[in-house]
Structure formats: C-alpha cells, structure tokens
Design an enzyme around this catalytic site. Structure first.
Site, PDB file in Angstrom:
ATOM      1  CE  LYS A  53      76.034  53.922  20.020  1.00 18.01           C
ATOM      2  NZ  LYS A  53      75.258  54.955  19.317  1.00 18.01           N
ATOM      3  CD  GLN A  97      74.001  58.255  20.453  1.00 19.17           C
ATOM      4  OE1 GLN A  97      74.981  57.557  20.271  1.00 19.17           O
ATOM      5  NE2 GLN A  97      72.767  57.757  20.412  1.00 19.17           N
ATOM      6  CG  ASP A 120      75.472  55.039  13.455  1.00 16.87           C
ATOM      7  OD1 ASP A 120      75.491  53.920  14.022  1.00 16.87           O
ATOM      8  OD2 ASP A 120      75.375  56.115  14.066  1.00 16.87           O
TER       9      ASP A 120
END
Ligand code: NDP
Length: 287
Positions: A53, A97, A120
C-alpha cells in the site's frame, strides 16, 4: 472453451496512470494526497499488504505515513494516534490494517476513524451509506471487482450473481454493489446447503472464502464470469508456498467465459481502489 482472463495488473496499471494525473493536479493546487496506515503486530501477510500500500502511494505521487506498533501495544496509544491523524488536515485517508491482536476491539478502532477519512469504507456510517445506495467510500476489494466487471463489459442488469462468503469487508459490500446494478444476488456461506446448486446458476460468481481451490470447474455455469477474491498459500504439492485462489483455476478456465487469475487478479485492484478513495478524499477538501 477456454476463458478469457480479466487481468488485474493491466487494469490497475491503466487506472494508476489516471490516479497519478489526479495526484499531480491536486499537488498543483497545494494539496498533497496522503494516506496514513497503521499496522499493529508482526503478522507477515499484513506486513506485506502494508508495504504494498505504501509503495502504491509512492508510485502515483501520493504521500504516505506508516505507523508500526508492537503486538502488545496498549490500545489507548493507537486510539490517540488515530485522533491525531483525524485532526491533521494534511492526512486524507486513514486505514488500520486488519486483523488486529486479540486484546483490541476492532470495531471500536474502525469507528474511531473519522468517516470522511475512512478510505477502507468500514466505518458504520460508511457501511450505512453504501446500504442506502449513496456510498461515501466503497470498500476497496468489492470496488475493484466492480471495476473489473466494467472493464470486461460484463452485463449486470438482471444477471444471476452468486457470492460465496459473507464477510463485512468482501461478501456483504459485494452483494450491495451488485444489487445496486440490478443483479439478482445470492450470498452463500459455510452453512449454505448444496453450494454447487447455487454456484452453477451464477452468471457472475464471486468467491471470497479463503479456502484453496474449493470452487471447481464442475461448479461453474458454462460461460460464466468468475471472480476469485481468495488469497491462499498452497501448503503441499509441486506449487507448495505459492499463492492460489479459492477457485481451481485449471478446471474453471475450461468452463468459464471470463476469469480472474490469482495472483494478478483482484489483489492489485484492491490497492488501486484504496489509492482511488484517498485521492477522492483529497479532492473533496477542495470542494
Ligand atoms: P472471512 O474469513 O472473513 O470470510 C470467509 C467467508 O467464507 C465466511 O462468510 C464463511 O462463512 C465463508 N465460508 C467458509 N467456508 C465456507 C464453505 N465451505 N462454503 C461456503 N462458504 C464458506 O474472509 P474474507 O472475506 O476476509 O476473505 C476471503 C478471502 O479473500 C481470503 O482468502 C482473503 O485472504 C481474501 N481477500 C483478498 C483480498 C484481495 O485483495 N484480493 C482482500 C480481502 C480478502 P461463515 O460466515 O458462515 O463463516
């Protein structure tokens, strides 16, 4: 029949060129799109995802911040850091994460992220907005799948779509997005009776389970579009250690019309859509 391949690497490369242009246009206006990534613990797969990422940001000219915490960190430290990032106008996207260590309340962590920076799309407010058909951020993996269907010119209206897996991050939002495009959606899970009965009816089959090669060619309708979200490491056989999907690619490709490979399918698209959401968040600061 041999299926055509929906190539996630090629589509990602194309979309990332556009993202680089959007990042440059923002920079010209004094806004430098920035993604902050928080990693807790030492899970090797999570470390790889975070590295990819951050590298993805760099390649399109975006800034990134990476905060790594020990697995036994006090959750209060992470909450304090999220509050700091929420308040920082130079940060446009924040992601934590997953999975988090067991002593964390993951839901509370996701809720702590400011919804307008939740790239997200996991915050309850953003999940609700998606349900209502008015999404602020579309969760990256299902968003990537929709882009692949679009690129493959897959007809959606009235299509039978079957999703195997009902997680909050893949299966459920995938169902909402396909429903919004007027597919007839079936969601299967571990308690579904006769999985193959459902999968064989699918014009569009999305596998998001986490079980290597569980969808075999005999479970697929001839000519169907097969999207393999699964990422599994093969434990034995000649390809031990290599990645594979939830779909048995070799048997599936002889039946399907279109299919995504693993690796090189949905995986790169997920990161591309994360970058897209972050650029979008940065662009919204100018409105
Ligand atoms: P989860 O473990 O959260 O969910 C798995 C789902 O599969 C559950 O709904 C479960 O059902 C269902 N399931 C398990 N066994 C069966 C079975 N035998 N038959 C039918 N359904 C079953 O996984 P995720 O959604 O997070 O991820 C799924 C896969 O996708 C994983 O391999 C993951 O690594 C991968 N992934 C890939 C991404 C990418 O970028 N390509 C991004 C995110 C995930 P139940 O709810 O009943 O337990």
């Amino acid at each position: 029949m041999t299926a055509s391949i929906l190539d996630g690497n090629a589509l990602s490369a194309h979309l990332r060129t556009e993202l680089a242009e959007r990042a440059a246009a923002l920079a010209a206006q004094g806004v430098h799109p920035c993604l902050a990534v928080i990693l807790v613990g030492e899970d090797p797969a999570s470390a790889v995802y975070v590295r990819n990422k951050v590298a993805g940001c760099e390649k399109v000219g975006m800034r990134s911040i990476k905060d790594v915490y020990a697995p036994d960190v006090n959750p209060a430290v992470v909450f304090a850091r999220i509050a700091e990032l929420n308040a920082d106008p130079a940060v446009h996207g924040i992601l934590v994460q997953l999975p988090l260590p067991k002593h964390f309340d993951s839901e509370a962590v996701l809720e702590a992220i400011a919804p307008e920076k939740d790239v997200d799309g996991f915050h309850a407010q953003n999940v609700g907005a998606l349900m209502q058909g008015n999404p602020r951020f579309i969760p990256c993996t299902p968003y990537g799948v929709m882009k692949m269907l679009e690129a493959g010119h897959v007809p959606l209206k009235g299509a039978e779509a079957v999703i195997v897996g009902r997680s909050n991050i893949v299966g459920k939002p995938m169902a909402m997005l396909l429903l919004a495009q007027s597919c007839t959606v079936t969601v299967c899970h571990s308690q579904s009776r006769d999985l193959a009965f459902h999968t064989r009816r699918a014009d569009i089959l999305v596998a998001a389970v986490g079980r290597a090669k569980m969808i075999t060619g005999d479970m697929i309708k001839p000519g169907a579009t097969v999207i393999d979200v699964g990422i599994n490491r093969q434990l034995s056989g000649p390809n031990a250690g290599k990645l594979c999907g939830d779909v048995d690619f070799e048997s599936a490709k002889t039946v399907a019309g279109l299919i995504t490979p693993v690796p090189g399918g949905v995986g790169p698209m997920t990161i591309t859509m994360l970058l897209t959401n972050t650029i979008e968040a940065a662009e919204r600061t100018l409105i």
